[in-house]
Design a protein around this motif. Structure first.
Motif, PDB file in Angstrom:
ATOM      1  N   PRO A 131     -22.230 -37.372   4.241  1.00  0.00           N
ATOM      2  CA  PRO A 131     -21.096 -37.243   3.342  1.00  0.00           C
ATOM      3  C   PRO A 131     -19.811 -37.627   4.057  1.00  0.00           C
ATOM      4  O   PRO A 131     -19.737 -37.635   5.276  1.00  0.00           O
ATOM      5  CB  PRO A 131     -21.101 -35.738   2.989  1.00  0.00           C
ATOM      6  CG  PRO A 131     -21.794 -35.086   4.137  1.00  0.00           C
ATOM      7  CD  PRO A 131     -22.803 -36.088   4.628  1.00  0.00           C
ATOM      8  N   SER A 132     -18.805 -37.956   3.292  1.00  0.00           N
ATOM      9  CA  SER A 132     -17.532 -38.357   3.878  1.00  0.00           C
ATOM     10  C   SER A 132     -16.813 -37.158   4.479  1.00  0.00           C
ATOM     11  O   SER A 132     -16.738 -36.095   3.869  1.00  0.00           O
ATOM     12  CB  SER A 132     -16.656 -38.990   2.794  1.00  0.00           C
ATOM     13  OG  SER A 132     -15.379 -39.280   3.288  1.00  0.00           O
ATOM     14  N   ILE A 133     -16.289 -37.340   5.697  1.00  0.00           N
ATOM     15  CA  ILE A 133     -15.533 -36.286   6.356  1.00  0.00           C
ATOM     16  C   ILE A 133     -14.059 -36.533   6.102  1.00  0.00           C
ATOM     17  O   ILE A 133     -13.525 -37.577   6.420  1.00  0.00           O
ATOM     18  CB  ILE A 133     -15.821 -36.263   7.867  1.00  0.00           C
ATOM     19  CG1 ILE A 133     -17.296 -35.916   8.113  1.00  0.00           C
ATOM     20  CG2 ILE A 133     -14.927 -35.263   8.575  1.00  0.00           C
ATOM     21  CD1 ILE A 133     -17.687 -35.951   9.568  1.00  0.00           C
ATOM     22  N   ILE A 139     -15.332 -28.417   9.499  1.00  0.00           N
ATOM     23  CA  ILE A 139     -16.236 -29.207  10.320  1.00  0.00           C
ATOM     24  C   ILE A 139     -16.824 -28.345  11.436  1.00  0.00           C
ATOM     25  O   ILE A 139     -16.095 -27.647  12.136  1.00  0.00           O
ATOM     26  CB  ILE A 139     -15.523 -30.421  10.945  1.00  0.00           C
ATOM     27  CG1 ILE A 139     -14.910 -31.308   9.863  1.00  0.00           C
ATOM     28  CG2 ILE A 139     -16.481 -31.220  11.833  1.00  0.00           C
ATOM     29  CD1 ILE A 139     -15.927 -31.934   8.943  1.00  0.00           C
ATOM     30  N   LEU A 140     -18.145 -28.414  11.596  1.00  0.00           N
ATOM     31  CA  LEU A 140     -18.818 -27.803  12.741  1.00  0.00           C
ATOM     32  C   LEU A 140     -19.298 -28.930  13.640  1.00  0.00           C
ATOM     33  O   LEU A 140     -20.143 -29.730  13.250  1.00  0.00           O
ATOM     34  CB  LEU A 140     -20.006 -26.942  12.289  1.00  0.00           C
ATOM     35  CG  LEU A 140     -20.845 -26.334  13.422  1.00  0.00           C
ATOM     36  CD1 LEU A 140     -20.013 -25.363  14.253  1.00  0.00           C
ATOM     37  CD2 LEU A 140     -22.084 -25.638  12.862  1.00  0.00           C
ATOM     38  N   GLU A 147     -21.637 -33.926  13.857  1.00  0.00           N
ATOM     39  CA  GLU A 147     -20.710 -33.115  13.069  1.00  0.00           C
ATOM     40  C   GLU A 147     -21.326 -32.768  11.724  1.00  0.00           C
ATOM     41  O   GLU A 147     -21.953 -33.611  11.081  1.00  0.00           O
ATOM     42  CB  GLU A 147     -19.379 -33.854  12.872  1.00  0.00           C
ATOM     43  CG  GLU A 147     -18.598 -34.032  14.166  1.00  0.00           C
ATOM     44  CD  GLU A 147     -17.243 -34.679  13.938  1.00  0.00           C
ATOM     45  OE1 GLU A 147     -17.046 -35.256  12.852  1.00  0.00           O
ATOM     46  OE2 GLU A 147     -16.391 -34.603  14.847  1.00  0.00           O
ATOM     47  N   GLN A 148     -21.129 -31.532  11.307  1.00  0.00           N
ATOM     48  CA  GLN A 148     -21.638 -31.040  10.029  1.00  0.00           C
ATOM     49  C   GLN A 148     -20.465 -30.608   9.166  1.00  0.00           C
ATOM     50  O   GLN A 148     -19.552 -29.922   9.632  1.00  0.00           O
ATOM     51  CB  GLN A 148     -22.560 -29.832  10.255  1.00  0.00           C
ATOM     52  CG  GLN A 148     -23.759 -30.098  11.140  1.00  0.00           C
ATOM     53  CD  GLN A 148     -24.956 -30.602  10.345  1.00  0.00           C
ATOM     54  OE1 GLN A 148     -24.880 -30.717   9.135  1.00  0.00           O
ATOM     55  NE2 GLN A 148     -26.042 -30.893  11.037  1.00  0.00           N
ATOM     56  N   ILE A 149     -20.494 -31.020   7.897  1.00  0.00           N
ATOM     57  CA  ILE A 149     -19.520 -30.517   6.933  1.00  0.00           C
ATOM     58  C   ILE A 149     -20.012 -29.182   6.401  1.00  0.00           C
ATOM     59  O   ILE A 149     -21.155 -29.058   5.973  1.00  0.00           O
ATOM     60  CB  ILE A 149     -19.319 -31.514   5.781  1.00  0.00           C
ATOM     61  CG1 ILE A 149     -18.673 -32.795   6.299  1.00  0.00           C
ATOM     62  CG2 ILE A 149     -18.460 -30.900   4.683  1.00  0.00           C
ATOM     63  CD1 ILE A 149     -18.507 -33.854   5.236  1.00  0.00           C
ATOM     64  N   ILE A 150     -19.147 -28.169   6.447  1.00  0.00           N
ATOM     65  CA  ILE A 150     -19.524 -26.830   5.998  1.00  0.00           C
ATOM     66  C   ILE A 150     -18.997 -26.598   4.584  1.00  0.00           C
ATOM     67  O   ILE A 150     -17.787 -26.663   4.335  1.00  0.00           O
ATOM     68  CB  ILE A 150     -18.955 -25.748   6.942  1.00  0.00           C
ATOM     69  CG1 ILE A 150     -19.443 -25.974   8.378  1.00  0.00           C
ATOM     70  CG2 ILE A 150     -19.348 -24.357   6.453  1.00  0.00           C
ATOM     71  CD1 ILE A 150     -20.935 -25.894   8.552  1.00  0.00           C
ATOM     72  N   GLY A 215      -5.864 -24.350   9.694  1.00  0.00           N
ATOM     73  CA  GLY A 215      -5.348 -25.251  10.708  1.00  0.00           C
ATOM     74  C   GLY A 215      -5.729 -24.857  12.121  1.00  0.00           C
ATOM     75  O   GLY A 215      -4.972 -25.128  13.059  1.00  0.00           O
ATOM     76  N   SER A 216      -6.902 -24.255  12.299  1.00  0.00           N
ATOM     77  CA  SER A 216      -7.309 -23.745  13.615  1.00  0.00           C
ATOM     78  C   SER A 216      -8.607 -24.384  14.090  1.00  0.00           C
ATOM     79  O   SER A 216      -9.420 -24.852  13.294  1.00  0.00           O
ATOM     80  CB  SER A 216      -7.495 -22.220  13.572  1.00  0.00           C
ATOM     81  OG  SER A 216      -6.294 -21.569  13.204  1.00  0.00           O
ATOM     82  N   LYS A 217      -8.798 -24.378  15.423  1.00  0.00           N
ATOM     83  CA  LYS A 217     -10.028 -24.842  16.047  1.00  0.00           C
ATOM     84  C   LYS A 217     -10.485 -23.794  17.056  1.00  0.00           C
ATOM     85  O   LYS A 217      -9.674 -23.242  17.785  1.00  0.00           O
ATOM     86  CB  LYS A 217      -9.824 -26.171  16.787  1.00  0.00           C
ATOM     87  CG  LYS A 217      -9.382 -27.330  15.933  1.00  0.00           C
ATOM     88  CD  LYS A 217      -9.174 -28.560  16.805  1.00  0.00           C
ATOM     89  CE  LYS A 217      -8.650 -29.745  16.008  1.00  0.00           C
ATOM     90  NZ  LYS A 217      -8.417 -30.928  16.872  1.00  0.00           N
TER      91      LYS A 217
END
Length: 405
Positions: A131-133, A139-140, A147-150, A215-217
């Motif tokens: 899928p498009s990110i 994102i994981l 990378e996985q879209i959650i 807005g965090s990582k």
């Protein structure tokens, strides 16, 4: 295997080492610079491994003609088979000793060829399978680089590229297995990236819980290794509930200030676009200290209700209303005598919008209020009751303008 025991080949295939060489960020730069300074005996091996990685990697393989790739590959083959050939093109790489290159090329010649084939196949399949990110996705990023879209509405088992289970997802929460990696010697990290307008929770393998703000990582171990500190790396804001373990301190590492605990509840805020980093203690005890503490300053211990703030290179401690600093984790916007320019930043993260304030005198005005399910339009109308201003909405941008009223 610990880095102290690594051979040249081990460094080359280590993903975190590769990231430092090819795509470094502040965390990887800090880690490897500190590690090398503590292990000068590894400097020659590291330089040789780094040169090999630079030699065999390109920023964009799609732009590399297959013929050019084959030439590079054949150079390595020729160097391996003809150790006496001093005219090899590979000798243009500074700091690369011939016997090192021969040894590594012998190990990796098959890997390079296979990797190129896999890359070509993956490139053809990527648009159909992935899928498009976008910037609005959670994102994981897994330890293998994928990378996985959650999707916060889903519950599933998330696996890596080899099909091995990494973590369970139950809607807006990731749950890692509650066990210590006693047999594992090398820490493997995942990174969770939260866009503006969203929040997410995860339960780490030691049972500690983290709520990440918009807005965090957060970069954290998939499993904590027995006998080693529990370190996580934060860019943004997070509320932590840490499981007690007197033998293994839990440290939240940010660009400016680190927070070390053994078991407690606290909030850390360290957004790169803001001018300070703060830790607010809810219960238990924590110690804070500057990141990259070259001066050897002592850790400052704070008690529940304290806020430690690092600003302009100095850590200051004051007593605060902790509810103000953890309300976001309960879905609230909680302002107490806050300047409008500070409120704007929080509204932008919360609603995933851009606010362009063209009324400069508003910036230093202070407001108090609590909001839960109100829309951005309703919130701005509350502020208008205290201070006249107008605003215009264009898609996801709000422009605040002066009014004649």
């Amino acid at each position: 295997m610990k880095y102290t025991d690594y051979t040249e080949e081990d460094f080359i295939i280590d993903e975190y080492f590769q990231k430092w060489i090819l795509n470094p960020d502040e965390m990887t730069l800090n880690f490897w610079e500190n590690w090398i300074s503590e292990h000068p005996e590894k400097k020659e091996i590291i330089e040789s491994a780094a040169n090999f990685i630079r030699l065999t990697q390109f920023n964009d393989l799609e732009e590399l003609p297959e013929k050019s790739f084959d030439v590079m590959w054949q150079n390595i083959v020729q160097e391996r088979n003809s150790s006496e050939n001093s005219n090899s093109k590979l000798h243009i790489v500074s700091g690369f000793r011939k016997n090192h290159l021969l040894k590594v090329a012998a190990v990796f010649i098959g890997i390079i060829g296979t990797a190129y084939g896999v890359y070509q196949y993956a490139s053809m399949q990527q648009q159909e399978e992935l899928p498009s990110i976008t910037d609005s996705n959670i994102i994981l990023r897994l330890e293998d680089g994928t990378e996985q879209i959650i999707d916060e509405t889903s519950s599933e088992i998330i696996t890596n590229a080899k099909g091995k289970k990494v973590v369970s997802q139950k809607q807006n929460m990731l749950i890692y297995e509650e066990e210590v990696a006693t047999a594992q010697k090398l820490v493997k990290y995942n990174e969770l990236i939260i866009p503006y307008g969203k929040k997410f929770e995860l339960k780490l393998s030691d049972g500690s819980r983290v709520v990440l703000n918009s807005g965090s990582k957060l970069r954290y171990p998939v499993a904590f290794v027995s006998g080693r500190p529990r370190n996580v790396y934060l860019d943004g804001e997070a509320y932590f509930t840490v499981e007690k373990d007197e033998t293994r301190p839990f440290t939240v590492i940010t660009d400016q200030m680190n927070t070390r605990v053994y078991g407690t509840k606290f909030n850390v805020s360290s957004y790169k676009d803001e001018n300070n980093t703060s830790t607010v203690l809810i219960e238990g005890s924590v110690g804070v200290y500057k990141a990259n503490n070259d001066e050897g300053a002592k850790t400052i211990n704070i008690v529940p209700g304290d806020r430690a703030t690092l600003e302009n290179g100095t850590i200051a401690v004051d007593q605060v209303d902790v509810k103000k600093y953890i309300a976001w984790a309960e879905g609230q916007l909680f302002f107490v005598d806050d300047e409008f320019e500070v409120i704007i930043k929080e509204l932008e993260r919360h609603f995933d919008i851009v606010i362009d304030n063209q009324v400069e005198q508003l910036n230093k005005k202070r407001y108090t209020g609590t909001f839960t399910k109100e829309s951005i339009d309703q919130i701005l109308k509350v502020f208008q009751e205290h201070t006249p201003f107008g605003y215009q909405v264009n898609e996801n941008t709000i422009t605040i303008i002066e009014t004649n009223d």
